[in-house]
Design an enzyme around this catalytic site. Structure first.
Site, PDB file in Angstrom:
ATOM      1  CE  LYS A  78      -3.815   1.959   2.788  1.00 37.25           C
ATOM      2  NZ  LYS A  78      -4.650   1.691   3.980  1.00 37.25           N
TER       3      LYS A  78
ATOM      4  CB  SER B 156      -7.909   3.556   2.861  1.00 34.03           C
ATOM      5  OG  SER B 156      -7.102   3.011   3.898  1.00 34.03           O
TER       6      SER B 156
ATOM      7  CB  ILE C  84      -7.563   2.591  11.524  1.00 40.69           C
ATOM      8  CG1 ILE C  84      -7.834   3.132  12.935  1.00 40.69           C
ATOM      9  CG2 ILE C  84      -8.306   3.439  10.490  1.00 40.69           C
ATOM     10  CD1 ILE C  84      -7.269   4.522  13.175  1.00 40.69           C
ATOM     11  N   GLY C  85     -10.256   1.080  10.632  1.00 39.93           N
ATOM     12  CA  GLY C  85     -11.697   0.890  10.790  1.00 39.93           C
ATOM     13  C   GLY C  85     -12.284   0.012   9.698  1.00 39.93           C
ATOM     14  N   GLY C  86     -11.445  -0.818   9.082  1.00 43.77           N
ATOM     15  CA  GLY C  86     -11.922  -1.712   8.028  1.00 43.77           C
ATOM     16  C   GLY C  86     -11.109  -1.658   6.751  1.00 43.77           C
ATOM     17  CB  SER C  87      -8.236   0.437   5.741  1.00 44.28           C
ATOM     18  OG  SER C  87      -8.878   1.675   5.925  1.00 44.28           O
TER      19      SER C  87
END
Length: 342
Positions: A71, A150, A171-174
């Site tokens: 990434k 992301s 962090i929240g689903g990336s």
């Protein structure tokens, strides 16, 4: 038959070049920067210098000769880590970072061959992968749809077989959202298990004051076994010497093979079909039910649960967004863009 590391890297580089990068209307636009020449050079060294003992040593070199995509947040020698933000272009000068970050060094030490970098969402904080530098990434199953985010560039590349193994962050689903959207396996490790050295941060001067909800680097792949290869590469004594705040817990082969106690006893697994706010689409619900049935089929105990209203999806989302934006109006994120429109 047998193939060389160079042949494998060349095959994935060619597919990534033709399909993953933005070169035609049919491309997925999941690639940011390309490292094909250096990757092929490294692959040739692997073929010429590695012994049969090296190839057999899966504990020391679990990723020997494996091409990996990373990434565009990972710090890599010779490249930017833009995270979809224009202010991060050439932040280290025209020659990019002067050294590899710790995540990447651990992968290299395990034998991996990084060959391409992948697209992400501007400043990382939405479940898609679009920005003003690299454009919008497409889902390989339907170019009208998003691969998620992301780490969506990774999801698209791995799903399209442009890369056999991807490294994202979550962090929240990336990692988990692209895995879901692209039909892959993804893992967000426990946040304090994996080093954060070697990750750039989409905030001004690379400083993030938000410490309540923390992210972690994690892999995307076509099977659980490939995820484990990455975790074995990261959870080893050499990383503890370079990041002493990490718990000194190696990859637990016993737990991986036989459950929490290493004794292959049945697990007790909770099954949640809805958070009480957003019900899943029919295909999503079917996937959860199929997973529950598969677990029951091999002897595990699956228990259906529901959430109380005070802990439902709306309240969880309110708390999450409130913590992430506690500085007011996403102030630190806006500052990190340094004038670019959000």
């Amino acid at each position: 038959g047998e193939v060389t590391c160079e042949q494998v890297v060349l095959a994935f580089s060619r597919r990534s070049f033709e399909l993953g990068a933005f070169r035609s209307k049919e491309s997925l636009n999941c690639v940011t920067e390309e490292n094909y020449d250096a990757a092929l050079e490294l692959a040739r060294r692997v073929d010429s210098e590695r012994s049969e003992a090296d190839w057999a040593d899966v504990h020391r070199l679990p990723l020997l000769g494996v091409p990996v995509s990373v990434k565009d947040q990972m710090i890599q020698k010779g490249f930017d880590a833009t995270m979809g933000s224009a202010a991060r272009c050439f932040q280290w000068g025209e020659s990019g970072s002067k050294e590899d970050g710790l995540h990447l060094r651990m992968l290299l030490d395990a034998g991996a061959v990084p060959f391409v970098r992948s697209n992400t969402q501007q400043a990382l904080m939405l479940p898609e992968s679009a920005n003003n530098i690299w454009g919008t990434s497409c889902n390989p199953y339907d170019a009208r749809r998003t691969p998620g985010g992301s780490s969506g560039g990774e999801g698209g590349l791995v799903a399209a077989r442009c890369s056999p193994l991807g490294i994202g962050t979550d962090i929240g689903g990336s990692v988990r959202i692209p895995a879901h959207n692209c039909g892959l396996y993804g893992l967000k490790p426990s946040t304090e298990r994996i080093t954060k050295k070697g990750l750039s941060v989409p905030r001004k001067r690379d400083r993030n004051g938000q410490t309540v909800i923390r992210g972690a680097a994690g892999p995307l792949a076509h099977c659980v076994e490939d995820l484990a290869l990455v975790m074995r590469s990261w959870l080893r004594p050499s990383v503890w010497k370079q990041d002493p705040v990490l718990p000194r817990l190696p990859f637990d082969e016993g737990v991986y093979a036989g459950g929490p106690a290493g004794d292959r006893q049945p697990l007790r697994v909770a099954c949640l079909l809805t958070d009480g706010w957003f019900d899943p689409c029919p295909t999503g619900e079917r996937a959860v039910l199929m997973a529950a049935a598969a677990l029951r089929g091999v002897g595990h105990h699956v228990v259906n649960i529901t959430l109380p209203e005070e802990l439902g999806g709306w309240e969880a989302s309110r708390l999450y967004i409130g913590l992430m934006a506690a500085d007011g109006n996403m102030n630190s994120m806006v500052q990190g863009l340094e004038g670019e429109r959000l």
